[in-house]
Scaffold this motif. Sequence first.
Motif, PDB file in Angstrom:
ATOM      1  N   ALA A 148     -21.980  14.127  -1.154  1.00 45.50           N
ATOM      2  CA  ALA A 148     -22.227  15.408  -1.816  1.00 45.50           C
ATOM      3  C   ALA A 148     -23.641  15.502  -2.366  1.00 45.50           C
ATOM      4  CB  ALA A 148     -21.203  15.609  -2.935  1.00 45.50           C
ATOM      5  N   ILE A 149     -24.109  14.440  -2.995  1.00 40.39           N
ATOM      6  CA  ILE A 149     -25.439  14.485  -3.602  1.00 40.39           C
ATOM      7  C   ILE A 149     -26.518  14.494  -2.520  1.00 40.39           C
ATOM      8  CG2 ILE A 149     -25.970  12.021  -3.931  1.00 40.39           C
ATOM      9  CD1 ILE A 149     -26.144  14.582  -6.738  1.00 40.39           C
ATOM     10  N   HIS A 150     -26.242  13.859  -1.376  1.00 35.65           N
ATOM     11  CA  HIS A 150     -27.190  13.917  -0.258  1.00 35.65           C
ATOM     12  C   HIS A 150     -27.140  15.274   0.443  1.00 35.65           C
ATOM     13  CE1 HIS A 150     -27.505   9.540  -0.809  1.00 35.65           C
ATOM     14  NE2 HIS A 150     -28.658   9.657  -0.182  1.00 35.65           N
ATOM     15  N   ALA A 151     -25.953  15.869   0.533  1.00 32.46           N
ATOM     16  CA  ALA A 151     -25.867  17.214   1.103  1.00 32.46           C
ATOM     17  C   ALA A 151     -26.693  18.193   0.277  1.00 32.46           C
ATOM     18  CB  ALA A 151     -24.413  17.666   1.160  1.00 32.46           C
ATOM     19  N   THR A 152     -26.728  17.963  -1.023  1.00 36.15           N
ATOM     20  CA  THR A 152     -27.450  18.852  -1.933  1.00 36.15           C
ATOM     21  C   THR A 152     -28.959  18.666  -1.852  1.00 36.15           C
ATOM     22  OG1 THR A 152     -25.565  18.769  -3.466  1.00 36.15           O
ATOM     23  CG2 THR A 152     -27.670  19.564  -4.343  1.00 36.15           C
ATOM     24  N   TYR A 153     -29.409  17.409  -1.813  1.00 37.09           N
ATOM     25  CA  TYR A 153     -30.835  17.140  -1.994  1.00 37.09           C
ATOM     26  C   TYR A 153     -31.540  16.511  -0.790  1.00 37.09           C
ATOM     27  CZ  TYR A 153     -30.204  18.384  -6.874  1.00 37.09           C
ATOM     28  OH  TYR A 153     -29.940  19.084  -8.041  1.00 37.09           O
ATOM     29  N   TRP A 154     -30.828  16.225   0.286  1.00 32.22           N
ATOM     30  CA  TRP A 154     -31.474  15.744   1.519  1.00 32.22           C
ATOM     31  C   TRP A 154     -31.538  16.934   2.463  1.00 32.22           C
ATOM     32  CZ3 TRP A 154     -29.435  10.907   4.672  1.00 32.22           C
ATOM     33  CH2 TRP A 154     -30.410  10.537   5.612  1.00 32.22           C
ATOM     34  N   ASN A 155     -32.659  17.603   2.478  1.00 31.78           N
ATOM     35  CA  ASN A 155     -32.785  18.896   3.164  1.00 31.78           C
ATOM     36  C   ASN A 155     -32.436  18.823   4.646  1.00 31.78           C
ATOM     37  OD1 ASN A 155     -33.635  20.035   0.751  1.00 31.78           O
ATOM     38  ND2 ASN A 155     -35.806  19.759   1.202  1.00 31.78           N
ATOM     39  N   GLU A 156     -32.774  17.716   5.299  1.00 36.78           N
ATOM     40  CA  GLU A 156     -32.564  17.601   6.742  1.00 36.78           C
ATOM     41  C   GLU A 156     -31.088  17.650   7.132  1.00 36.78           C
ATOM     42  OE1 GLU A 156     -34.610  15.862   4.982  1.00 36.78           O
ATOM     43  OE2 GLU A 156     -36.603  16.025   5.903  1.00 36.78           O
ATOM     44  N   THR A 157     -30.190  17.331   6.211  1.00 40.43           N
ATOM     45  CA  THR A 157     -28.767  17.308   6.552  1.00 40.43           C
ATOM     46  C   THR A 157     -28.229  18.708   6.863  1.00 40.43           C
ATOM     47  OG1 THR A 157     -28.059  17.519   4.235  1.00 40.43           O
ATOM     48  CG2 THR A 157     -28.367  15.280   5.103  1.00 40.43           C
ATOM     49  N   MET A 158     -28.918  19.736   6.384  1.00 36.12           N
ATOM     50  CA  MET A 158     -28.430  21.102   6.510  1.00 36.12           C
ATOM     51  C   MET A 158     -28.874  21.773   7.813  1.00 36.12           C
ATOM     52  SD  MET A 158     -28.780  24.041   3.554  1.00 36.12           S
ATOM     53  CE  MET A 158     -28.341  22.889   2.267  1.00 36.12           C
ATOM     54  N   ALA A 159     -29.855  21.172   8.497  1.00 34.22           N
ATOM     55  CA  ALA A 159     -30.485  21.817   9.653  1.00 34.22           C
ATOM     56  C   ALA A 159     -29.481  22.190  10.736  1.00 34.22           C
ATOM     57  CB  ALA A 159     -31.558  20.896  10.232  1.00 34.22           C
ATOM     58  N   GLY A 160     -29.536  23.455  11.174  1.00 31.06           N
ATOM     59  CA  GLY A 160     -28.692  23.937  12.242  1.00 31.06           C
ATOM     60  C   GLY A 160     -27.271  24.263  11.842  1.00 31.06           C
ATOM     61  N   ILE A 161     -26.942  24.113  10.563  1.00 33.20           N
ATOM     62  CA  ILE A 161     -25.575  24.382  10.101  1.00 33.20           C
ATOM     63  C   ILE A 161     -25.550  25.564   9.134  1.00 33.20           C
ATOM     64  CG2 ILE A 161     -23.550  23.445   8.937  1.00 33.20           C
ATOM     65  CD1 ILE A 161     -24.491  20.648   9.757  1.00 33.20           C
ATOM     66  N   LEU A 162     -26.408  25.513   8.136  1.00 29.79           N
ATOM     67  CA  LEU A 162     -26.489  26.575   7.143  1.00 29.79           C
ATOM     68  C   LEU A 162     -27.883  27.187   7.167  1.00 29.79           C
ATOM     69  CD1 LEU A 162     -24.602  24.790   4.230  1.00 29.79           C
ATOM     70  CD2 LEU A 162     -23.827  26.859   5.394  1.00 29.79           C
ATOM     71  N   PRO A 163     -28.044  28.414   6.693  1.00 28.29           N
ATOM     72  CA  PRO A 163     -29.379  29.035   6.682  1.00 28.29           C
ATOM     73  C   PRO A 163     -30.372  28.204   5.883  1.00 28.29           C
ATOM     74  CG  PRO A 163     -27.670  30.660   6.213  1.00 28.29           C
ATOM     75  CD  PRO A 163     -26.993  29.321   6.192  1.00 28.29           C
ATOM     76  N   SER A 164     -31.629  28.229   6.274  1.00 28.80           N
ATOM     77  CA  SER A 164     -32.657  27.418   5.627  1.00 28.80           C
ATOM     78  C   SER A 164     -32.833  27.759   4.152  1.00 28.80           C
ATOM     79  CB  SER A 164     -33.995  27.581   6.364  1.00 28.80           C
ATOM     80  OG  SER A 164     -34.392  28.944   6.356  1.00 28.80           O
ATOM     81  N   ASN A 165     -32.456  28.976   3.770  1.00 29.87           N
ATOM     82  CA  ASN A 165     -32.594  29.381   2.373  1.00 29.87           C
ATOM     83  C   ASN A 165     -31.308  29.208   1.569  1.00 29.87           C
ATOM     84  OD1 ASN A 165     -31.128  31.408   3.592  1.00 29.87           O
ATOM     85  ND2 ASN A 165     -32.247  33.099   2.621  1.00 29.87           N
ATOM     86  N   PHE A 166     -30.295  28.581   2.177  1.00 30.25           N
ATOM     87  CA  PHE A 166     -29.034  28.381   1.461  1.00 30.25           C
ATOM     88  C   PHE A 166     -29.221  27.363   0.342  1.00 30.25           C
ATOM     89  CE2 PHE A 166     -25.067  26.150   0.624  1.00 30.25           C
ATOM     90  CZ  PHE A 166     -24.216  27.206   0.357  1.00 30.25           C
ATOM     91  N   LYS A 167     -28.582  27.630  -0.793  1.00 30.08           N
ATOM     92  CA  LYS A 167     -28.671  26.747  -1.942  1.00 30.08           C
ATOM     93  C   LYS A 167     -27.299  26.674  -2.604  1.00 30.08           C
ATOM     94  CE  LYS A 167     -31.994  25.860  -5.666  1.00 30.08           C
ATOM     95  NZ  LYS A 167     -33.140  26.420  -6.419  1.00 30.08           N
ATOM     96  N   TYR A 168     -26.830  25.462  -2.846  1.00 31.60           N
ATOM     97  CA  TYR A 168     -25.551  25.300  -3.515  1.00 31.60           C
ATOM     98  C   TYR A 168     -25.643  25.785  -4.957  1.00 31.60           C
ATOM     99  CZ  TYR A 168     -23.633  22.758   0.430  1.00 31.60           C
ATOM    100  OH  TYR A 168     -23.169  22.430   1.685  1.00 31.60           O
ATOM    101  N   GLY A 169     -24.482  26.182  -5.498  1.00 28.79           N
ATOM    102  CA  GLY A 169     -24.445  26.650  -6.876  1.00 28.79           C
ATOM    103  C   GLY A 169     -24.312  25.525  -7.880  1.00 28.79           C
ATOM    104  N   GLY A 170     -23.922  24.343  -7.418  1.00 24.77           N
ATOM    105  CA  GLY A 170     -23.783  23.193  -8.304  1.00 24.77           C
ATOM    106  C   GLY A 170     -23.214  22.010  -7.548  1.00 24.77           C
ATOM    107  N   VAL A 171     -23.366  20.827  -8.130  1.00 26.18           N
ATOM    108  CA  VAL A 171     -22.815  19.610  -7.524  1.00 26.18           C
ATOM    109  C   VAL A 171     -22.362  18.681  -8.647  1.00 26.18           C
ATOM    110  CG1 VAL A 171     -25.093  18.484  -7.344  1.00 26.18           C
ATOM    111  CG2 VAL A 171     -23.215  17.719  -5.877  1.00 26.18           C
ATOM    112  N   ILE A 172     -21.232  17.999  -8.410  1.00 23.72           N
ATOM    113  CA  ILE A 172     -20.686  17.036  -9.371  1.00 23.72           C
ATOM    114  C   ILE A 172     -20.557  15.698  -8.662  1.00 23.72           C
ATOM    115  CG2 ILE A 172     -18.765  16.461 -10.893  1.00 23.72           C
ATOM    116  CD1 ILE A 172     -18.083  19.488 -10.906  1.00 23.72           C
ATOM    117  N   SER A 173     -21.228  14.693  -9.189  1.00 15.04           N
ATOM    118  CA  SER A 173     -21.236  13.361  -8.593  1.00 15.04           C
ATOM    119  C   SER A 173     -20.480  12.395  -9.496  1.00 15.04           C
ATOM    120  CB  SER A 173     -22.686  12.883  -8.403  1.00 15.04           C
ATOM    121  OG  SER A 173     -22.728  11.520  -8.045  1.00 15.04           O
ATOM    122  N   MET A 174     -19.382  11.845  -8.986  1.00 19.31           N
ATOM    123  CA  MET A 174     -18.593  10.862  -9.726  1.00 19.31           C
ATOM    124  C   MET A 174     -18.880   9.484  -9.139  1.00 19.31           C
ATOM    125  SD  MET A 174     -14.998  12.959 -10.260  1.00 19.31           S
ATOM    126  CE  MET A 174     -14.585  13.013  -8.506  1.00 19.31           C
TER     127      MET A 174
END
Length: 301
Positions: A148-174
């Motif tokens: 989850a924390i890498h999905a949020t802050y590792w930009n390359e993971t999002m390529a080709g799946i979500l729009p480049s300007n997509f931004k999560y509303g929050g993340v909780i790391s346990m």
Amino acid sequence: MKYFLASFLLMTVCFLEAQSFERNTVVYEDTLGMDLYTPKDVAAPRPLLIYVHGGGFSGGKRDESGHLAFCERYASKGWVTATISYHLTMKGKSFSCDQPVQNKISTIFEAARNIHQAVAYLIDRKEELGIDASRVVIIGSSAGAEAAIHATYWNETMAGILPSNFKYGGVISMAGALLDARWITKENAIPTAFFHGTCDNLVPYANAPHHYCDAEQTGFMMLSGSYTLAERLRSLDQQYYLMTDCGGGHEWAGKPIQDGYISIIDDFLENDVLDARHRQTHIIYHEGKRSCDSELSFCSE
């Protein structure tokens, strides 16, 4: 008669709660499934909360009772919720110091992309499900927190799946961590909550190797844990919510969703995510019984 009336009222309340959302199981990507909870009689658009289970990228199940109860709880509060599966690429393998570091990194990358795929599936159906795509929150446990924390802050993971300007509303790391704290910037920072014990011997609380591997071992991989990431956000004047247990261990991968602690998640979601309050919060517990090399001043107070 009083006993009968009390029982009837309890059954009625339970029935009403059970009818406050719909549950469906769907496949969102190849063989990967999710259990999806959609609130009833709640005005759309509604925020979305996605749970990512732990298990060392080799085990764990999305539909464990605690995960389902978590989703049901927030669905009854008006969130669209889902607990998702992801590819267990380490199944039957070690994810410790004997696993080559590149395999570890690839595993985290793949799991992060699976999260994005689940989100894309739901956003594609946002009108049908009544989802507010600007308020999508991920919560993860252990390996799920790392994903989850890498999905949020590792930009390359999002390529080709979500729009480049997509931004999560929050993340909780346990009990999660990030490969590089410098990936967090002012531009991509979002409300981020961390739960961690200072003596976690698997995922470091601050800066340390994953599983505390020795430098000469093939699985040596440095990670930035919750404290380091919160400090990064603080230095950028961005909001964070850090819950530290001095002497605590990896049990914080699961404790936050239990009774007695879940109110902290409530506080974060309500105030930091939904109300967009700019807070820098640090809650310190002294529940842990472990001793380790951590010499953080606030743990000796």
